[in-house]
Motif scaffolding. Sequence first.
Motif, mmCIF file in Angstrom:
data_model
loop_
_atom_site.group_PDB
_atom_site.id
_atom_site.type_symbol
_atom_site.label_atom_id
_atom_site.label_comp_id
_atom_site.label_asym_id
_atom_site.label_seq_id
_atom_site.Cartn_x
_atom_site.Cartn_y
_atom_site.Cartn_z
ATOM 1 N N HIS A 31 -10.760 9.536 -37.440
ATOM 2 C CA HIS A 31 -10.415 10.497 -38.489
ATOM 3 C C HIS A 31 -9.262 9.881 -39.256
ATOM 4 C CE1 HIS A 31 -9.766 15.006 -39.672
ATOM 5 N NE2 HIS A 31 -10.150 14.257 -40.674
ATOM 6 N N ALA A 32 -9.436 9.655 -40.549
ATOM 7 C CA ALA A 32 -8.465 8.885 -41.320
ATOM 8 C C ALA A 32 -7.971 9.634 -42.540
ATOM 9 C CB ALA A 32 -9.089 7.556 -41.756
ATOM 10 N N ALA B 34 -3.918 3.484 -44.499
ATOM 11 C CA ALA B 34 -4.463 4.715 -43.921
ATOM 12 C C ALA B 34 -3.738 5.037 -42.621
ATOM 13 C CB ALA B 34 -5.954 4.569 -43.650
ATOM 14 N N ALA B 35 -3.707 6.324 -42.304
ATOM 15 C CA ALA B 35 -3.305 6.785 -40.980
ATOM 16 C C ALA B 35 -4.571 7.246 -40.275
ATOM 17 C CB ALA B 35 -2.311 7.940 -41.090
ATOM 18 N N VAL B 36 -4.793 6.729 -39.057
ATOM 19 C CA VAL B 36 -6.068 6.938 -38.372
ATOM 20 C C VAL B 36 -5.834 7.484 -36.969
ATOM 21 C CG1 VAL B 36 -8.269 5.879 -37.732
ATOM 22 C CG2 VAL B 36 -6.925 4.894 -39.608
ATOM 23 N N THR B 37 -6.601 8.506 -36.599
ATOM 24 C CA THR B 37 -6.654 8.914 -35.198
ATOM 25 C C THR B 37 -7.930 8.347 -34.592
ATOM 26 O OG1 THR B 37 -7.763 11.006 -35.709
ATOM 27 C CG2 THR B 37 -5.367 11.023 -35.608
ATOM 28 N N LEU B 38 -7.850 7.979 -33.324
ATOM 29 C CA LEU B 38 -8.929 7.266 -32.646
ATOM 30 C C LEU B 38 -9.253 7.928 -31.316
ATOM 31 C CD1 LEU B 38 -7.242 3.774 -33.039
ATOM 32 C CD2 LEU B 38 -9.184 4.544 -34.412
ATOM 33 N N VAL C 10 -18.353 -1.782 -37.974
ATOM 34 C CA VAL C 10 -18.858 -0.411 -37.843
ATOM 35 C C VAL C 10 -17.700 0.585 -37.801
ATOM 36 C CG1 VAL C 10 -20.058 1.178 -36.294
ATOM 37 C CG2 VAL C 10 -21.024 -1.092 -36.744
ATOM 38 N N VAL C 11 -16.665 0.271 -37.040
ATOM 39 C CA VAL C 11 -15.516 1.176 -36.943
ATOM 40 C C VAL C 11 -14.797 1.280 -38.289
ATOM 41 C CG1 VAL C 11 -13.286 1.597 -35.845
ATOM 42 C CG2 VAL C 11 -15.217 0.768 -34.481
ATOM 43 N N CYS C 12 -14.585 0.139 -38.950
ATOM 44 C CA CYS C 12 -13.895 0.163 -40.242
ATOM 45 C C CYS C 12 -14.717 0.886 -41.299
ATOM 46 C CB CYS C 12 -13.560 -1.256 -40.688
ATOM 47 S SG CYS C 12 -12.189 -1.985 -39.761
ATOM 48 N N ASP C 13 -16.033 0.762 -41.231
ATOM 49 C CA ASP C 13 -16.902 1.506 -42.141
ATOM 50 C C ASP C 13 -16.745 3.010 -41.913
ATOM 51 O OD1 ASP C 13 -19.313 1.238 -44.098
ATOM 52 O OD2 ASP C 13 -20.034 2.640 -42.584
ATOM 53 N N SER D 280 -14.404 8.268 -43.472
ATOM 54 C CA SER D 280 -13.508 9.383 -43.181
ATOM 55 C C SER D 280 -12.456 9.540 -44.273
ATOM 56 C CB SER D 280 -12.842 9.170 -41.823
ATOM 57 O OG SER D 280 -12.010 10.251 -41.494
ATOM 58 N N ILE D 281 -11.930 8.429 -44.783
ATOM 59 C CA ILE D 281 -10.974 8.489 -45.887
ATOM 60 C C ILE D 281 -11.590 9.187 -47.091
ATOM 61 C CG2 ILE D 281 -9.819 7.066 -47.631
ATOM 62 C CD1 ILE D 281 -9.239 5.022 -45.422
ATOM 63 N N GLN D 282 -12.833 8.851 -47.372
ATOM 64 C CA GLN D 282 -13.504 9.372 -48.563
ATOM 65 C C GLN D 282 -13.934 10.820 -48.410
ATOM 66 O OE1 GLN D 282 -16.623 6.465 -48.954
ATOM 67 N NE2 GLN D 282 -15.303 4.949 -49.946
ATOM 68 N N THR D 283 -14.292 11.227 -47.207
ATOM 69 C CA THR D 283 -14.801 12.594 -47.000
ATOM 70 C C THR D 283 -13.773 13.554 -46.434
ATOM 71 O OG1 THR D 283 -15.560 12.115 -44.741
ATOM 72 C CG2 THR D 283 -17.106 11.649 -46.564
ATOM 73 N N GLY D 284 -12.727 13.011 -45.810
ATOM 74 C CA GLY D 284 -11.748 13.854 -45.140
ATOM 75 C C GLY D 284 -12.211 14.405 -43.807
ATOM 76 N N LEU D 285 -13.335 13.890 -43.313
ATOM 77 C CA LEU D 285 -13.925 14.413 -42.085
ATOM 78 C C LEU D 285 -13.803 13.411 -40.943
ATOM 79 C CD1 LEU D 285 -17.230 15.835 -43.601
ATOM 80 C CD2 LEU D 285 -15.155 17.124 -43.000
ATOM 81 N N PRO D 286 -13.774 13.882 -39.696
ATOM 82 C CA PRO D 286 -13.885 12.969 -38.547
ATOM 83 C C PRO D 286 -15.298 12.395 -38.518
ATOM 84 C CG PRO D 286 -13.920 15.258 -37.821
ATOM 85 C CD PRO D 286 -13.618 15.297 -39.274
ATOM 86 N N ILE D 287 -15.406 11.134 -38.103
ATOM 87 C CA ILE D 287 -16.692 10.438 -38.084
ATOM 88 C C ILE D 287 -17.004 9.979 -36.669
ATOM 89 C CG2 ILE D 287 -18.067 8.545 -39.022
ATOM 90 C CD1 ILE D 287 -17.282 10.637 -41.114
ATOM 91 N N MET D 288 -18.138 10.405 -36.159
ATOM 92 C CA MET D 288 -18.646 9.876 -34.901
ATOM 93 C C MET D 288 -19.377 8.575 -35.192
ATOM 94 S SD MET D 288 -17.771 11.965 -32.456
ATOM 95 C CE MET D 288 -18.866 11.418 -31.131
#
Length: 355
Positions: A203-204, A219-223, A335-338, A343-351
């Motif tokens: 989630h970024a 970016a600030a990212v949670t993992l 894959v992770v960076c994509d 997530s940056i673009q949508t504001g959503l967490p990405i599985m």
Amino acid sequence: MGSLGDTPIAVVVIGAGNIGSHHAELVDGSQEARLVAIVDPSDNGQALAARFACAYFHDTTSLLRSGLFIDAAIICTPNKTHATIAGLLSEHGVHILLEKPITTTIEDGIRLLETCRHNNTRMCVGHHRRCHASIRAAKHALDSGAIGRCIGVSGVWVALKTQAYFDGPGHWHRDSSGDILLVNLIHEVDLLQYLLGPIVRVHAERAASTRGYRGEEGAAVTLRFGSGVVGTFLALDNAASPFNIEAGTGESDQYPYTAQDCYRLFGTKGALSVPDGRLWQPAHLDQGRKSQWMDSRLNINGKEVYGEQLRNFVAVVRGSEAPVCTGDDGLSAVVVCDAIRESIQTGLPIMLQGT
């Protein structure tokens, strides 16, 4: 295009920028490899070939048409070109050390790995820090239980890139294919997965822009990792800071050595900072937070990191070792960076796919 044996393997370096020049110097000084050509359309390429008294080619097609005997190639070109150049070399039976990212898209990465498998060509991806003594020491400490079960990780890569980085030959850094996500953060993603296993959710949040280019500036990212570890990572290329892995390891003259840590890992029995290798363990674990702390350092001894990467690549070409960083490893970081970009673009967490 070549044959393997006990003689030094014939290597071509494609790309004559800073990292390509360093690779060329290492190959030229190796007893296990010999530099046979430089490929680059710029005057730098011609000058580098003259410096090492080897063949020069304007592009990869010219190299392959020349009939020059080569076993392997080190590709150090702009990110967008990786898939095309590596695929072409693989089709001609050339083994590859490909600077990260393996490709700029997941689809190109999948196709490239399929091409290499079909042609039985071997690939290493240039996430060179896996070869660094400090990272290997940290990996050993984690795997041996020095901090118990790892619960969380906090990381940072912050540095101020000057305007010159984005001008002239570096103009491609203004685009998304050469921004902080695919130039810097991808290294951090690879190391975090090397140390802690696969990342399964991100989630970024986009950082403020100071340049106005198409590429991200941070970016600030949670993992979340498959192991259950959770973490945060802050990546910025528009803020002044001594806190980044290059400065912490002293691996590059572009980043003066600061000896500062940039990762902190927290476990049930202690904490570890990287790359300084500082290990904190409670003197009396049963006292919890009230315990006094024992501060020690990991034993960090190793060779020059790019030299160790070259040694591994030569061994991979000869078939005597597995890659320190495989093509699949390299694709996993993409894959992770994509997912972070999405997530940056949508504001959503990405599985991540497959999780």
